[in-house]
Design an enzyme around this catalytic site. Structure first.
Site, PDB file in Angstrom:
ATOM      1  N   ALA A   7       5.794   6.446  25.286  1.00 57.31           N
ATOM      2  CA  ALA A   7       5.486   6.037  26.665  1.00 57.31           C
ATOM      3  C   ALA A   7       6.086   7.039  27.646  1.00 57.31           C
ATOM      4  CB  ALA A   7       6.010   4.623  26.924  1.00 57.31           C
ATOM      5  N   ILE A  52       2.667  11.644  28.898  1.00 56.69           N
ATOM      6  CA  ILE A  52       1.263  11.404  28.535  1.00 56.69           C
ATOM      7  C   ILE A  52       1.027   9.904  28.347  1.00 56.69           C
ATOM      8  CG2 ILE A  52      -0.617  11.910  26.913  1.00 56.69           C
ATOM      9  CD1 ILE A  52       0.772  14.494  26.177  1.00 56.69           C
ATOM     10  N   GLY A  53       1.971   9.223  27.684  1.00 60.26           N
ATOM     11  CA  GLY A  53       1.796   7.791  27.402  1.00 60.26           C
ATOM     12  C   GLY A  53       1.575   6.981  28.676  1.00 60.26           C
ATOM     13  N   ASN A  68       9.461  16.373  15.185  1.00 62.73           N
ATOM     14  CA  ASN A  68       8.264  15.528  15.319  1.00 62.73           C
ATOM     15  C   ASN A  68       7.725  15.048  13.972  1.00 62.73           C
ATOM     16  OD1 ASN A  68       8.482  15.603  18.051  1.00 62.73           O
ATOM     17  ND2 ASN A  68       6.790  17.025  18.413  1.00 62.73           N
ATOM     18  N   HIS A  81      -4.921  24.140  17.241  1.00 70.14           N
ATOM     19  CA  HIS A  81      -4.473  24.078  18.628  1.00 70.14           C
ATOM     20  C   HIS A  81      -3.254  24.978  18.812  1.00 70.14           C
ATOM     21  CE1 HIS A  81      -3.792  22.434  22.567  1.00 70.14           C
ATOM     22  NE2 HIS A  81      -2.610  21.969  22.245  1.00 70.14           N
TER      23      HIS A  81
HETATM   24  P1  A3D Z   1       7.484  12.992  26.654  1.00 70.15           P
HETATM   25  O1  A3D Z   1       7.284  12.718  28.098  1.00 70.15           O
HETATM   26  O2  A3D Z   1       8.816  13.534  26.223  1.00 70.15           O
HETATM   27  O3  A3D Z   1       7.183  11.632  25.856  1.00 70.15           O
HETATM   28  C1  A3D Z   1       7.440  11.479  24.511  1.00 70.15           C
HETATM   29  C2  A3D Z   1       7.976  10.063  24.303  1.00 70.15           C
HETATM   30  O4  A3D Z   1       8.123   9.848  22.897  1.00 70.15           O
HETATM   31  C3  A3D Z   1       9.349   9.821  24.948  1.00 70.15           C
HETATM   32  O5  A3D Z   1       9.265   8.748  25.885  1.00 70.15           O
HETATM   33  C4  A3D Z   1      10.255   9.488  23.767  1.00 70.15           C
HETATM   34  O6  A3D Z   1      11.217   8.480  24.063  1.00 70.15           O
HETATM   35  C5  A3D Z   1       9.224   8.992  22.759  1.00 70.15           C
HETATM   36  N1  A3D Z   1       9.696   9.026  21.373  1.00 70.15           N
HETATM   37  C6  A3D Z   1      10.465   9.955  20.753  1.00 70.15           C
HETATM   38  N2  A3D Z   1      10.677   9.611  19.472  1.00 70.15           N
HETATM   39  C7  A3D Z   1      10.001   8.449  19.271  1.00 70.15           C
HETATM   40  C8  A3D Z   1       9.813   7.603  18.152  1.00 70.15           C
HETATM   41  N3  A3D Z   1      10.391   7.884  16.976  1.00 70.15           N
HETATM   42  N4  A3D Z   1       9.061   6.507  18.307  1.00 70.15           N
HETATM   43  C9  A3D Z   1       8.490   6.200  19.492  1.00 70.15           C
HETATM   44  N5  A3D Z   1       8.633   6.959  20.595  1.00 70.15           N
HETATM   45  C10 A3D Z   1       9.377   8.066  20.473  1.00 70.15           C
HETATM   46  O7  A3D Z   1       6.388  13.991  26.092  1.00 70.15           O
HETATM   47  P2  A3D Z   1       4.834  14.101  26.551  1.00 70.15           P
HETATM   48  O8  A3D Z   1       4.270  12.741  26.731  1.00 70.15           O
HETATM   49  O9  A3D Z   1       4.726  15.098  27.646  1.00 70.15           O
HETATM   50  O10 A3D Z   1       4.221  14.805  25.226  1.00 70.15           O
HETATM   51  C11 A3D Z   1       4.162  14.097  24.017  1.00 70.15           C
HETATM   52  C12 A3D Z   1       3.722  14.993  22.866  1.00 70.15           C
HETATM   53  O11 A3D Z   1       2.401  15.473  23.117  1.00 70.15           O
HETATM   54  C13 A3D Z   1       4.570  16.256  22.648  1.00 70.15           C
HETATM   55  O12 A3D Z   1       4.766  16.472  21.251  1.00 70.15           O
HETATM   56  C14 A3D Z   1       3.717  17.370  23.230  1.00 70.15           C
HETATM   57  O13 A3D Z   1       3.999  18.638  22.638  1.00 70.15           O
HETATM   58  C15 A3D Z   1       2.347  16.872  22.865  1.00 70.15           C
HETATM   59  N6  A3D Z   1       1.246  17.468  23.622  1.00 70.15           N
HETATM   60  C16 A3D Z   1       0.119  17.804  22.941  1.00 70.15           C
HETATM   61  C17 A3D Z   1      -0.959  18.350  23.607  1.00 70.15           C
HETATM   62  C18 A3D Z   1      -2.192  18.724  22.841  1.00 70.15           C
HETATM   63  O14 A3D Z   1      -3.139  19.211  23.406  1.00 70.15           O
HETATM   64  C19 A3D Z   1      -2.246  18.481  21.416  1.00 70.15           C
HETATM   65  C20 A3D Z   1      -0.891  18.574  24.997  1.00 70.15           C
HETATM   66  C21 A3D Z   1       0.259  18.225  25.672  1.00 70.15           C
HETATM   67  C22 A3D Z   1       1.335  17.662  24.971  1.00 70.15           C
END
Ligand code: A3D
Length: 320
Positions: free
Chosen positions: A11, A14-15, A96, A176
């Site tokens: 959450a 992105i979430g 991850n 990607h």
């Molecule tokens: P961020 O805002 O840090 O959110 C990640 C969330 O995951 C945090 O709230 C954490 O508390 C939570 N988390 C960590 N470990 C756990 C767990 N074990 N169980 C449940 N929740 C957990 O990151 P974000 O939302 O910006 O990005 C999330 C992911 O997407 C990252 O790995 C990025 O690299 C990836 N991402 C991928 C793309 C693609 O196009 C594929 C683009 C942008 C980001």
């Protein structure tokens, strides 16, 4: 008919955006899950309080217990850590991969019938590992990357041509990473392929090459600007388009990291290719022909993904 249930595992940036978009589009009731207790509950309540203003009906709840995702129709996974400046997506693999193991167990126990979209990086390896950990059928799990990479390319092209983004289609395949494969021959403005537009003088080959390169480095460009994390609005919009195609059986043709079993000469990897997403999940893989240059780029991208899979196997013996 009961509303669909959408579970968002992670959450963070992105979430939270996914939850808001799912609400605005009335895709269903939303459960936000995160290990950071309070964040999913707080974001859920905040979005629920925006619903009377925007006029959408959906329930939002937050949880830190996997039981909350029970029976979800769609699950979108962003749990883990994002990049910071100077990091490659591959630098995230160790931490991850462990997150994918716990997420996979949660899905296996509480929502084995869901359609799962993985966003966590490094994408092609994490979606592969998540399928192994969750035991999901390969038509029910995909990775989001190609929709985003194509959207970036479309934005650059529309800006250059001064035309609506709606009339620009783009094709970006492969893994990607920075060696993803933007295919200019299959990218068009209103059906006219980009090489023809170069001939017509709409742009130059040099400018087109620069846009291809900018697309490849598109994620890094945002990381360097934000400094504290990576892109989240366009990634969330892209995953919502995939979820909507599944929930509404739209059968959209979208580039996604899908499991290949012989297509493109690849067996057992998740690679970015055009697929049809409908009520059955991944309903079909669209195979296009490559010219020798495109094939060489695709092969290079596949080699990178294979390297990541080997790294995952090295870290977690259960995946070997
Ligand atoms: P961020 O805002 O840090 O959110 C990640 C969330 O995951 C945090 O709230 C954490 O508390 C939570 N988390 C960590 N470990 C756990 C767990 N074990 N169980 C449940 N929740 C957990 O990151 P974000 O939302 O910006 O990005 C999330 C992911 O997407 C990252 O790995 C990025 O690299 C990836 N991402 C991928 C793309 C693609 O196009 C594929 C683009 C942008 C980001």
């Amino acid at each position: 008919m009961a509303r669909s249930k959408i579970a968002l595992i992670g959450a963070g940036q992105i979430g939270g955006t996914l939850a808001h978009l799912a609400g605005l589009k009335e895709l269903g009731d939303v459960v936000l899950f995160d290990i950071a207790d309070g964040i999913p509950q707080g974001k859920g309540l905040d979005i629920a309080e925006s619903a009377p203003v925007d006029g959408f009906d959906a329930k939002f709840s937050g949880a830190s217990d996997y039981a909350a995702i029970e029976g979800a129709d769609v699950i979108i996974v962003t749990a883990g850590v994002p990049r910071k400046p100077g990091m490659s997506r591959d630098d995230l693999i160790g931490i991850n991969l462990k997150v994918m193991e716990s997420v996979g167990q949660g899905i296996k126990q509480y929502a084995p019938n869901a359609f799962v979209i993985c966003i966590t990086n490094p994408l092609d390896a994490m979606v592969w590992a998540l399928q192994k950990f969750s035991g999901l059928p390969t038509n029910k799990i995909v990775g989001m990357a190609g929709v985003l990479d194509s959207a970036r390319f479309r934005h650059f092209l529309a800006d250059e041509f001064k035309v609506s983004v709606e009339d620009v289609t783009a094709f970006v395949l492969g893994g990607h990473g920075d060696d993803m494969v933007p295919l200019v021959r299959y990218s068009t403005v209103a059906g006219v392929p980009l090489p023809d537009l170069v001939k017509l003088g709409w742009t130059t080959q040099e400018k087109l090459d620069a846009m291809v390169e900018r697309t490849r480095k598109g994620g890094g460009e945002i990381v360097n600007l934000l400094k504290t994390g990576s892109a989240f609005y366009a990634p969330a919009a892209s995953a919502i388009a995939m979820a909507e195609s599944y929930l509404r059986d739209k059968k959209r043709v979208l580039p996604c990291a899908a499991h290949l079993s012989g297509q493109y000469g690849i067996d057992g990897l998740f690679i970015g290719v055009p697929i049809v997403i409908g009520a059955e999940g991944v309903e079909r893989v669209l195979e296009v022909e490559f010219n020798p240059d495109e094939k060489a780029m695709f092969d290079k991208s596949i080699a990178s993904v294979k390297g990541l899979i080997e790294a995952c196997k090295g870290i977690n013996g259960a995946l070997a």
